[in-house]
Design an enzyme around this catalytic site. Structure first.
Site, PDB file in Angstrom:
ATOM      1  N   GLU A   1       0.921  -1.047  -0.220  1.00  0.00           N
ATOM      2  CA  GLU A   1       0.020   0.068   0.227  1.00  0.00           C
ATOM      3  C   GLU A   1       0.810   1.294   0.036  1.00  0.00           C
ATOM      4  O   GLU A   1       1.855   1.257   0.469  1.00  0.00           O
ATOM      5  CB  GLU A   1      -0.714  -0.081   1.116  1.00  0.00           C
ATOM      6  CG  GLU A   1      -1.592  -1.341   1.475  1.00  0.00           C
ATOM      7  CD  GLU A   1      -2.216  -0.895   2.762  1.00  0.00           C
ATOM      8  OE1 GLU A   1      -3.428  -1.728   2.788  1.00  0.00           O
ATOM      9  OE2 GLU A   1      -2.039  -0.467   3.723  1.00  0.00           O
TER      10      GLU A   1
ATOM     11  N   CYS B   1       3.227   8.291   2.108  1.00  0.00           N
ATOM     12  CA  CYS B   1       3.714   6.804   3.048  1.00  0.00           C
ATOM     13  C   CYS B   1       3.969   5.648   1.939  1.00  0.00           C
ATOM     14  O   CYS B   1       3.036   5.123   1.373  1.00  0.00           O
ATOM     15  CB  CYS B   1       2.853   6.628   4.027  1.00  0.00           C
ATOM     16  SG  CYS B   1       3.640   5.210   5.192  1.00  0.00           S
TER      17      CYS B   1
ATOM     18  N   CYS C   1       7.399  -8.192   6.825  1.00  0.00           N
ATOM     19  CA  CYS C   1       8.549  -7.872   7.559  1.00  0.00           C
ATOM     20  C   CYS C   1       9.174  -8.896   8.286  1.00  0.00           C
ATOM     21  O   CYS C   1       8.422  -9.837   9.145  1.00  0.00           O
ATOM     22  CB  CYS C   1       8.331  -6.527   8.204  1.00  0.00           C
ATOM     23  SG  CYS C   1       9.866  -5.853   9.087  1.00  0.00           S
TER      24      CYS C   1
ATOM     25  N   CYS D   1       8.420  -7.052  15.160  1.00  0.00           N
ATOM     26  CA  CYS D   1       8.103  -6.145  16.328  1.00  0.00           C
ATOM     27  C   CYS D   1       6.894  -6.617  16.800  1.00  0.00           C
ATOM     28  O   CYS D   1       5.790  -6.812  16.155  1.00  0.00           O
ATOM     29  CB  CYS D   1       7.977  -4.675  16.002  1.00  0.00           C
ATOM     30  SG  CYS D   1       9.616  -4.209  15.266  1.00  0.00           S
TER      31      CYS D   1
ATOM     32  N   CYS E   1       3.341  -4.909  15.864  1.00  0.00           N
ATOM     33  CA  CYS E   1       3.156  -4.316  14.287  1.00  0.00           C
ATOM     34  C   CYS E   1       2.521  -5.382  13.301  1.00  0.00           C
ATOM     35  O   CYS E   1       2.947  -6.867  13.463  1.00  0.00           O
ATOM     36  CB  CYS E   1       4.456  -4.139  13.980  1.00  0.00           C
ATOM     37  SG  CYS E   1       4.452  -3.550  11.965  1.00  0.00           S
TER      38      CYS E   1
ATOM     39  N   CYS F   1      -3.151   1.434   7.689  1.00  0.00           N
ATOM     40  CA  CYS F   1      -2.218   0.632   7.074  1.00  0.00           C
ATOM     41  C   CYS F   1      -2.642  -0.904   7.012  1.00  0.00           C
ATOM     42  O   CYS F   1      -2.676  -1.294   8.118  1.00  0.00           O
ATOM     43  CB  CYS F   1      -0.717   0.506   7.212  1.00  0.00           C
ATOM     44  SG  CYS F   1      -0.023   2.135   6.851  1.00  0.00           S
TER      45      CYS F   1
HETATM   46  N1  SAH Z   1      10.315  -0.635   9.517  1.00  0.00           N
HETATM   47  C1  SAH Z   1      10.192   0.578   9.751  1.00  0.00           C
HETATM   48  C2  SAH Z   1       8.985   1.684   8.725  1.00  0.00           C
HETATM   49  C3  SAH Z   1       7.576   0.993   8.993  1.00  0.00           C
HETATM   50  S1  SAH Z   1       6.801   1.068  10.309  1.00  0.00           S
HETATM   51  C4  SAH Z   1      10.347   1.113  11.275  1.00  0.00           C
HETATM   52  O1  SAH Z   1       9.941   0.298  12.032  1.00  0.00           O
HETATM   53  O2  SAH Z   1      10.489   2.145  11.509  1.00  0.00           O
HETATM   54  C5  SAH Z   1       6.380   2.806  10.592  1.00  0.00           C
HETATM   55  C6  SAH Z   1       6.017   3.099  12.083  1.00  0.00           C
HETATM   56  O3  SAH Z   1       4.859   2.725  12.465  1.00  0.00           O
HETATM   57  C7  SAH Z   1       7.186   2.519  13.105  1.00  0.00           C
HETATM   58  O4  SAH Z   1       7.686   3.608  14.058  1.00  0.00           O
HETATM   59  C8  SAH Z   1       6.329   1.353  13.704  1.00  0.00           C
HETATM   60  O5  SAH Z   1       6.966   1.125  14.809  1.00  0.00           O
HETATM   61  C9  SAH Z   1       4.893   2.242  13.886  1.00  0.00           C
HETATM   62  N2  SAH Z   1       4.058   1.082  14.021  1.00  0.00           N
HETATM   63  C10 SAH Z   1       3.889  -0.210  13.413  1.00  0.00           C
HETATM   64  N3  SAH Z   1       2.743  -1.046  13.928  1.00  0.00           N
HETATM   65  C11 SAH Z   1       2.043   0.071  14.688  1.00  0.00           C
HETATM   66  C12 SAH Z   1       0.847  -0.036  15.322  1.00  0.00           C
HETATM   67  N4  SAH Z   1       0.218  -0.949  15.324  1.00  0.00           N
HETATM   68  N5  SAH Z   1       0.477   1.150  15.910  1.00  0.00           N
HETATM   69  C13 SAH Z   1       1.058   2.363  15.788  1.00  0.00           C
HETATM   70  N6  SAH Z   1       2.505   2.325  15.184  1.00  0.00           N
HETATM   71  C14 SAH Z   1       2.872   1.107  14.546  1.00  0.00           C
HETATM   72 FE1  SF4 Z   2       9.055  -4.547  10.547  1.00  0.00          FE
HETATM   73 FE2  SF4 Z   2       6.780  -3.275  11.571  1.00  0.00          FE
HETATM   74 FE3  SF4 Z   2       9.047  -3.588  13.292  1.00  0.00          FE
HETATM   75 FE4  SF4 Z   2       8.648  -1.672  11.358  1.00  0.00          FE
HETATM   76  S1  SF4 Z   2       7.489  -1.917  13.411  1.00  0.00           S
HETATM   77  S2  SF4 Z   2      10.582  -2.996  11.536  1.00  0.00           S
HETATM   78  S3  SF4 Z   2       7.605  -2.878   9.733  1.00  0.00           S
HETATM   79  S4  SF4 Z   2       7.927  -5.328  12.144  1.00  0.00           S
END
Ligand code: SAH
Ligand code: SF4
Length: 387
Positions: free
Chosen positions: A103, A117, A124, A128, A131, A353
């Site tokens: 997306e 974005c 990924c 995390c 996420c 997202c």
């Molecule tokens: N992988 C990269 C960029 C993509 S994620 C990174 O981790 O920075 C973009 C941002 O969204 C990151 O700060 C991530 O930690 C945050 N994010 C991911 N899942 C989320 C969620 N469920 N609620 C709020 N922020 C989230």
């Molecule tokens: Fe990957 Fe999501 Fe962690 Fe970003 S926040 S590094 S997209 S698992």
């Protein structure tokens, strides 16, 4: 003479969309025996005027167009869905082969700023815990053409650019699906095209890469390109960050902050790092966390962005109440940080997202698990650098 892509095992045509200026120059000079200036000419056709065929390039001779057609193409990702929210947010779901989708979301901020974005991977691998993209696991890296193609698609939806002051996309954040530093060279190539005047001509302050903290790649990035940097911190100490962001076990907080300092030194101006802090109820949203965070960050020129957690089913986390988010912000205020709260946009089109990808997947009955997992992360898109 061959001019097929040597990186491809099949005899596919070379996709020129993802090529940087030096790569295109080499293509024209070495592979086609043409003049170097053709590279800038063709980049402008692709990125300023949204051309996707050589026939449109009326200032190229018919012979050259035929030569190009024989071995090259301009292939943006296929748009599967385009949606426009009542708040002006636009969202595209793009097919990137084998039924995979990513997306891109364009968020208007005020009258003059539109932040796109962009995704860098399908899924990924860094897992995390909060996420949804991480929960999908890793599927594959996007190519440079698929990354820059997201900017191309967004720009095209507004029609070709009339002049340099008329930019449909004013800022780009690499904050969609995936970890850009795990797909290093394609992400860097795509950002080079974003910065190039023959490409999208964005200033280095308007292109932001967000990373969960891969230290060696961050050092490399500082040598290769100058863009704005955001780090996904989310916790003020290693004990907690180890649980939320597993890559922290390999590159703990202090190593990451040291890498950020080295990065800023290489940039050589008065830039700041953006520190992203996703607030999860009862996990990292207490006063002790705010105070520890403020003390930790004293060593780094930075600004903090607060992101209230965007819930998705079975995530195991909750978004703190509005009051708690405000309290957390005020604790940071007292320590001298303004800490803006990133707002969710485009809710009426599921611009959170992952949601739209979920719908497409459902339609094609490809994967029921997306329906559960992808009700994701409200837009993290509202962030961008300050100007
Ligand atoms: N992988 C990269 C960029 C993509 S994620 C990174 O981790 O920075 C973009 C941002 O969204 C990151 O700060 C991530 O930690 C945050 N994010 C991911 N899942 C989320 C969620 N469920 N609620 C709020 N922020 C989230
Ligand atoms: Fe990957 Fe999501 Fe962690 Fe970003 S926040 S590094 S997209 S698992």
């Amino acid at each position: 003479m061959t001019c097929f892509d040597s990186t491809s095992s099949t005899s596919e045509k070379i996709n020129l969309l993802g090529k940087t200026l030096p790569q295109l120059e080499e293509f024209f000079v070495v592979q086609l025996g043409e003049k170097k200036f053709r590279a800038a000419q063709i980049m402008k056709w692709m990125h300023h005027r949204c051309a996707d065929s050589f026939e449109q390039m009326t200032d190229l001779s018919k012979v050259l167009r035929e030569k190009l057609n024989a071995c090259a193409e301009i292939r943006p990702p296929k748009v599967v869905l385009e949606d426009i929210s009542s708040d002006g947010t636009r969202k595209w779901v793009l097919e990137v082969g084998n039924g995979s989708h990513v997306e891109a979301v364009l968020i208007p901020v005020g009258d003059n700023r539109r932040t796109l974005c962009v995704s860098s991977q399908v899924g990924c691998s860094l897992d995390c815990s909060f996420c949804s993209t991480g929960k999908q696991g890793f599927q594959r890296n996007l190519t440079p053409a698929e990354i820059i193609g997201q900017v191309w698609v967004a720009q095209k939806s507004f029609g070709p650019r009339k002049d340099s002051s008329n930019r449909p996309v004013t800022n780009v954040v690499m904050m969609g699906m995936g970890e850009p530093l795990m797909n290093y060279q394609p992400a860097v190539d795509a950002m080079r095209i974003m910065l190039d005047d023959n490409g999208y001509g964005l200033s280095k302050r308007r292109v932001t890469l967000s990373t969960s903290g891969l230290v060696p790649q961050l050092d490399q990035l500082g040598d290769d390109i100058d863009v704005s940097l955001a780090i996904s911190l989310h916790a003020p100490n290693d004990e907690l960050r180890n649980q939320l962001v597993p890559i922290n076990r390999k590159y703990p907080i202090q190593e990451l902050l040291d890498a950020c300092k080295r990065y800023l030194k290489k940039c050589g101006d008065s830039r700041e790092i953006t520190v992203e802090y996703t607030l999860m109820a009862g996990i990292n949203d207490q006063q002790q966390h705010a105070l520890e965070l403020a003390a930790l960050l004293k060593q780094l020129p930075c600004k903090i962005n607060l992101i209230p957690f965007n819930p998705f089913p079975d995530s195991g986390y909750e978004r703190p109440s509005r009051n708690q988010v405000m309290r957390f912000q005020s604790w940071l205020h007292e320590q001298g940080y303004s800490a803006p709260i990133r707002t969710t946009r485009g809710e009426d089109i599921d611009a959170a997202c992952g949601q739209l990808v979920g719908r497409v997947q459902d339609k094609t009955r490809r994967s029921a698990r997306y329906a559960d997992q992808n009700r994701i992360a409200a837009t993290q898109l509202d962030l961008p650098p300050s100007n």
